[in-house]
Design an enzyme around this catalytic site. Structure first.
Site, PDB file in Angstrom:
ATOM      1  N   CYS A   1     -15.906  61.086  38.232  1.00 31.90           N
ATOM      2  CA  CYS A   1     -17.220  60.498  37.965  1.00 31.90           C
ATOM      3  C   CYS A   1     -17.609  60.691  36.504  1.00 31.90           C
ATOM      4  CB  CYS A   1     -18.276  61.093  38.892  1.00 31.90           C
ATOM      5  SG  CYS A   1     -18.491  62.876  38.729  1.00 31.90           S
TER       6      CYS A   1
ATOM      7  N   HIS B   1       6.842  13.187  23.919  1.00 32.51           N
ATOM      8  CA  HIS B   1       5.646  12.684  23.256  1.00 32.51           C
ATOM      9  C   HIS B   1       5.409  13.555  22.028  1.00 32.51           C
ATOM     10  CE1 HIS B   1       4.009  10.822  27.259  1.00 32.51           C
ATOM     11  NE2 HIS B   1       5.134  10.264  26.839  1.00 32.51           N
TER      12      HIS B   1
ATOM     13  N   CYS C   1      -7.161  22.785  30.184  1.00 28.72           N
ATOM     14  CA  CYS C   1      -5.723  22.528  30.262  1.00 28.72           C
ATOM     15  C   CYS C   1      -5.380  22.022  31.667  1.00 28.72           C
ATOM     16  CB  CYS C   1      -4.939  23.793  29.931  1.00 28.72           C
ATOM     17  SG  CYS C   1      -3.151  23.634  30.171  1.00 28.72           S
TER      18      CYS C   1
ATOM     19  N   CYS D   1      -2.894  25.078  33.347  1.00 28.53           N
ATOM     20  CA  CYS D   1      -3.400  26.421  33.681  1.00 28.53           C
ATOM     21  C   CYS D   1      -4.912  26.469  33.815  1.00 28.53           C
ATOM     22  CB  CYS D   1      -2.943  27.434  32.639  1.00 28.53           C
ATOM     23  SG  CYS D   1      -3.574  27.112  30.973  1.00 28.53           S
TER      24      CYS D   1
ATOM     25  N   CYS E   1       2.849  16.475  14.459  1.00 25.01           N
ATOM     26  CA  CYS E   1       4.003  15.746  14.977  1.00 25.01           C
ATOM     27  C   CYS E   1       5.120  16.742  15.249  1.00 25.01           C
ATOM     28  CB  CYS E   1       4.469  14.675  13.979  1.00 25.01           C
ATOM     29  SG  CYS E   1       5.923  13.755  14.572  1.00 25.01           S
TER      30      CYS E   1
ATOM     31  N   HIS F   1       0.930  25.064  26.786  1.00 30.52           N
ATOM     32  CA  HIS F   1       1.417  23.978  27.637  1.00 30.52           C
ATOM     33  C   HIS F   1       1.514  22.660  26.876  1.00 30.52           C
ATOM     34  CE1 HIS F   1       0.162  26.569  31.204  1.00 30.52           C
ATOM     35  NE2 HIS F   1       1.436  26.305  31.402  1.00 30.52           N
TER      36      HIS F   1
ATOM     37  N   CYS G   1      -3.156  23.496  26.705  1.00 30.16           N
ATOM     38  CA  CYS G   1      -3.602  24.638  25.898  1.00 30.16           C
ATOM     39  C   CYS G   1      -2.636  24.874  24.745  1.00 30.16           C
ATOM     40  CB  CYS G   1      -3.715  25.891  26.760  1.00 30.16           C
ATOM     41  SG  CYS G   1      -2.174  26.359  27.580  1.00 30.16           S
TER      42      CYS G   1
ATOM     43  N   HIS H   1       4.658  20.182  27.265  1.00 32.25           N
ATOM     44  CA  HIS H   1       4.503  18.757  27.603  1.00 32.25           C
ATOM     45  C   HIS H   1       5.286  17.885  26.626  1.00 32.25           C
ATOM     46  CE1 HIS H   1       2.564  14.940  28.651  1.00 32.25           C
ATOM     47  NE2 HIS H   1       2.320  14.774  27.351  1.00 32.25           N
TER      48      HIS H   1
ATOM     49  N   CYS I   1      -0.941   7.997  27.548  1.00 35.04           N
ATOM     50  CA  CYS I   1      -0.893   9.379  28.063  1.00 35.04           C
ATOM     51  C   CYS I   1      -2.240  10.050  27.829  1.00 35.04           C
ATOM     52  CB  CYS I   1       0.217  10.175  27.385  1.00 35.04           C
ATOM     53  SG  CYS I   1       0.372  11.875  28.013  1.00 35.04           S
TER      54      CYS I   1
ATOM     55  N   HIS J   1     -22.568  65.892  39.605  1.00 39.49           N
ATOM     56  CA  HIS J   1     -22.119  64.502  39.681  1.00 39.49           C
ATOM     57  C   HIS J   1     -22.710  63.737  38.504  1.00 39.49           C
ATOM     58  CE1 HIS J   1     -20.657  60.808  41.416  1.00 39.49           C
ATOM     59  NE2 HIS J   1     -21.876  60.291  41.432  1.00 39.49           N
TER      60      HIS J   1
END
Length: 897
Positions: free
Chosen positions: A165, A71, A31, A34, A84, A61, A54, A65, A49, A628
């Protein structure tokens, strides 16, 4: 390619020239906003273009866009399907991508993913389903790429935030169990819960941080620690706790938050499930075992009937040989075989009378309905619930262990037999079964049998286990175990002498003499043999036989009916007495590869893979009062061993691991055939054969295919409802639940594993939607009416009568009307708060009950039914009323005088 099909989308004229090579090159990119990589990248098709963004699985994104630039056309670089934004639908382009790239074109023959009554809407709209991504070879290929040793994932430490632990070691051990870790990394759509404290989300975040490519030196597990403390107060404060108890608490909570309903097969001839509120049998063994609820996790999805074993099972070995030719005994053998096979349907606890002519009918609920001519054949049904996390150390752990039962010959390992009468009333509320990734990975089944040596009556118990708590045998116990391999009679009776079959007399004598000088050499196989060894019930530990109605000598043994994908073994190193605690420091040697469980399997077990390899081991250094915890884990990417000591992560040798003082071990099934199968499926993906149909497969099952040695039949029920559609509550994130695969891959997987159902079309189920709306309307009506009636009851100053209701039932009803429980609570059950005194039903003192008005009782009773009616009178009685009237009369007379 320019132009385009006879599509009615006017925006296709804006598509620029694009080639197959350009699309392939863009699919390997990321992408532009990002920097996230594929799959599910979208490329803009506008002329001139070159934007790649992503999808919804990340920040979406590509949609941003489109909105900013207007677009309209974008192509999914994984599926090559075109969307579309202006027309809000899928459109098709005439393209020539070569014969080996016709997979995208095949989508033309497949209807777009849509609801039955509407077209596909804009991606992300509430009423639509986003087209799930198509699978690639990377989705199923388990061949890990070679990574730089300094960048190997999974080598991140955990910060100690105050005597934690025990938690850090347990988390690192679990983190290196691939089936569980890959689920949280790749099946994020299933990690959803509305239960507090949402521990599964904290664990998922922790696993993501531990296995991130840009790994930090250490992670601080604060959120998960806070969640554990909210679940179990025992872990609050800064005192040292037991690592195994933490494991059980964590896995129990993960199961509760992630569990999903197991779909019940529709069977009109199914037997009626019996009531599972058993009374306890009067056994001489102590009542200190509780099995986990994961009996509901049985994930056998094949439609074949129970497999008839070729060999006799272990219960038959207990019977006298001279009776084997008897016709009645032959019938009983068939009954016992069926009882053993019932283990795949759930946890059962049954008593079998070896002289009865009963025929079990296994219901879909996992119960057994017996039909026979004798009345003394009883069937026991285990009331199995997942235990709450322990509140103490080892002494209490033994009582709450989800390990299989054993007799008192080995401390803290006894079973509880619970029974119900032959025919009991049917419960109105359905007993639902659940499963989760925890139960699928860690649950196995143990079959335990007890035979009365007087009447030959056999009691068979099937119970699920999540881990096995093994005793560490002493010097004398080892001698008995090793010598039993040379006693044929004991082997036939069900002992585990098979585990020592290769050992001869000379080797046995030499090892025995050696143990007197250097101490006993205890192996993990010894501990397993001690746990599964035959026990004689006699003396103070006699068996209470239901048929004889007396204490009798008996014999008891247990075997594994089904093996888990990951076998968790707990060595009982701590003994907690009344005044002090001790630790068993005996070294137990364990194999890194090739742990063989075949000697401990029931004869009719359907287990195909019985060999295990070590994944991780938790070790404790110190004494019972202080010490431990650390963990040794094998990294799945480079197959090297590492020591995880809080923040410190250090590579170690195999000999260092084998010399460790093991406390909890995690073993995974080993199967070379599965690796070959994965490579074969990968090659089928790479072939990219043209296909007219695309199939949708559950991501969860594909994760099992990638990480399980035995993935089992294909199961698509985690994203389908009972009607074959998408449940409305899962429609929003269906892309996280399914993956689209080509026909040739589906054909191979289906022929190899079976299961299903096959899914070529996804749609939101309107039947489920209508049922949800009706249920919500019912919930609202019941809740509103109760609130109104209860408000009127609170305003009433002196009610004539007050009705009592069981708070246990009321809580179930409250969970239902608030949407926390799917099913209604069933009939009102006041039996636990009622007591019969002189023929009158009154409230039991100290009962868990609530008070409601007569109108509220009638309202709830008319809907749900049940009873009995329990009432209490108000403190102002008729006597007090008469007394007040007399006082008023006296006052009037006095005034007159």
């Amino acid at each position: 390619m320019s132009g385009v099909s006879s599509n009615d989308c006017p925006h296709l004229e804006c598509v620029g020239e694009i080639t197959k090579e350009e699309l392939i090159q863009k699919s390997h990119g990321q992408c532009q906003d990002c920097k996230v990589g594929g799959p599910n990248l979208w490329a803009c098709l506008e002329n001139g273009c070159s934007y790649v963004g992503c999808g919804e699985s990340h920040a979406d994104h590509s949609t941003v866009h489109s909105q900013e630039t207007r677009h309209n056309l974008t192509v999914n670089l994984t599926t090559l399907r075109v969307w579309c934004y202006a027309c809000t639908k899928e459109v098709f382009l005439e393209r020539k991508l070569g014969p080996h790239k016709q997979l995208p074109n095949a989508a033309k023959a497949v209807s777009p993913v849509q609801t039955p009554c509407q077209d596909l809407n804009t991606p992300g709209s509430p009423t639509s389903l986003r087209v799930p991504s198509a699978g690639t070879c990377d989705d199923l290929d388990m061949e890990t790429e070679e990574e730089d040793e300094l960048r190997t994932r999974g080598l991140t430490g955990l910060k100690n935030i105050g005597n934690t632990c025990y938690m850090n070691a347990a988390l690192q051990a679990l983190s290196n169990c691939p089936p569980l870790t890959q689920f949280f990394l790749e099946c994020g759509g299933l990690v959803k819960t509305d239960k507090k404290p949402a521990l599964c989300k904290s664990y998922q975040k922790l696993i993501t941080d531990l296995w991130h490519k840009n790994r930090n030196a250490y992670v601080v597990p604060t959120n998960l620690f806070q969640g554990i403390k909210a679940v179990n107060p025992m872990f609050r404060g800064y005192s040292q706790q037991d690592s195994q108890e933490f494991l059980r608490c964590l896995m129990d909570q993960l199961h509760e938050e992630l569990k999903e309903l197991i779909p019940e097969p529709e069977d009109p001839n199914q037997a009626v499930a019996m009531d599972d509120s058993p009374d306890e049998d009067n056994h001489s063994q102590s009542d200190d075992f509780q099995s986990c609820e994961s009996c509901g996790s049985s994930d056998r999805a094949d439609n074949e009937g129970p497999r008839v074993p070729e060999d006799i099972n272990e219960a038959e070995m207990l019977m006298p040989e001279q009776n084997q030719n008897n016709r009645d005994w032959q019938k009983e053998k068939n009954l016992i075989n069926n009882l053993y096979r019932a283990g795949s349907h759930g946890d059962l606890d049954k008593d079998v009378d070896t002289t009865s002519d009963s025929r079990p009918i296994i219901s879909s609920q996992g119960a057994i309905k017996a039909q026979g001519r004798t009345s003394d054949s009883e069937i026991q049904v285990s009331s199995t619930v997942r235990p709450q996390s322990p509140t103490g150390n080892e002494g209490i752990t033994s009582r709450l262990s989800s390990s299989p039962p054993k007799s008192s010959a080995w401390p803290n390992l006894s079973s509880t037999h619970k029974k119900v009468p032959m025919f009991t009333p049917t419960k109105t509320k359905r007993q639902r079964k659940y499963h989760s990734i925890i139960s699928e990975v860690f649950d196995g089944t143990i079959v335990s049998s007890v035979q009365c040596l007087t009447c030959d009556r056999v009691s068979v118990t099937l119970e699920n286990f999540q881990d096995i708590s093994l005793p560490i045998p002493g010097k004398e116990d080892l001698a008995k175990l090793h010598s039993s391999s040379h006693q044929t009679a004991l082997v036939k009776a069900g002992s585990c002498g098979e585990a020592y079959a290769p050992q001869g007399w000379i080797a046995f004598v030499m090892e025995y003499i050696k143990s007197w000088f250097w101490g006993p050499v205890v192996t993990l196989q010894d501990c397993l043999a001690a746990f599964f060894a035959r026990d004689e019930l006699k003396g103070d530990n006699m068996y209470s036989c239901e048929k004889c109605k007396k204490l009798r000598n008996g014999v008891k043994f247990c075997k594994v009916q089904s093996l888990p994908e990951i076998l968790c073994i707990h060595l009982k190193r701590f003994r907690h007495e009344l005044m002090f605690s001790t630790k068993i420091g005996t070294h137990v040697s364990f194999p890194l590869e090739g742990l063989e469980m075949q000697p401990f399997l029931a004869k009719d077990s359907s287990a195909l893979t019985t060999t295990y390899d070590l994944l991780s081991v938790i070790c404790h250094h110190g004494t019972a009062s202080s010490g431990h915890y650390i963990a040794y884990c094998r990294n799945e990417l480079n197959q090297l061993w590492y020591e995880f000591d809080d923040q410190s992560v250090t590579e170690v040798s195999e000999s260092c691991v084998q010399n460790a003082e093991a406390y909890v071990l995690f073993y995974k099934k080993s199967n070379d055939e599965t690796q070959k199968e994965r490579r074969k499926v990968t090659s089928l993906f790479n072939m990219m054969e043209p296909s007219l149909l695309q199939f949708y497969v559950s991501r969860q099952w594909l994760n099992k295919f990638k990480t399980f040695a035995e993935p089992g039949p294909i199961s698509n029920h985690d994203f389908l409802c009972a009607h074959g559609g998408i449940p409305p509550n899962k429609a929003a994130y269906i892309d996280d639940l399914v993956l689209m695969i080509p026909q040739n891959v589906w054909d191979h997987l289906y022929s190899r594993y079976g299961g299903g159902p096959a899914v070529n079309h996804l749609y939101v189920c309107h039947t489920c939607q209508n049922e949800i709306e009706k249920l919500e309307k019912r919930r609202k009506n019941e809740l509103d009416m109760f609130v109104r009636l209860n408000k009127a009851f609170q305003e009433e100053e002196s009610p004539v009568v007050i009705y009592c209701i069981s708070m246990q039932w009321f809580r179930e009803w409250e969970s239902f009307v608030k949407g926390k429980d799917i099913d209604p609570p069933g009939p009102i059950d006041n039996s636990k708060i009622a007591v019969n005194k002189n023929g009158h039903i009154t409230l039991k003192p100290g009962a868990d009950s609530g008070q409601i008005s007569e109108e509220t009782w009638n309202f709830l009773h008319n809907i749900h039914g049940g009873g009995p009616v329990v009432t209490v009178r108000p403190s102002v009685s008729h006597q007090e009323s008469e007394t007040s009237q007399s006082e008023e009369k006296i006052e009037v007379e006095t005034r007159t005088v």
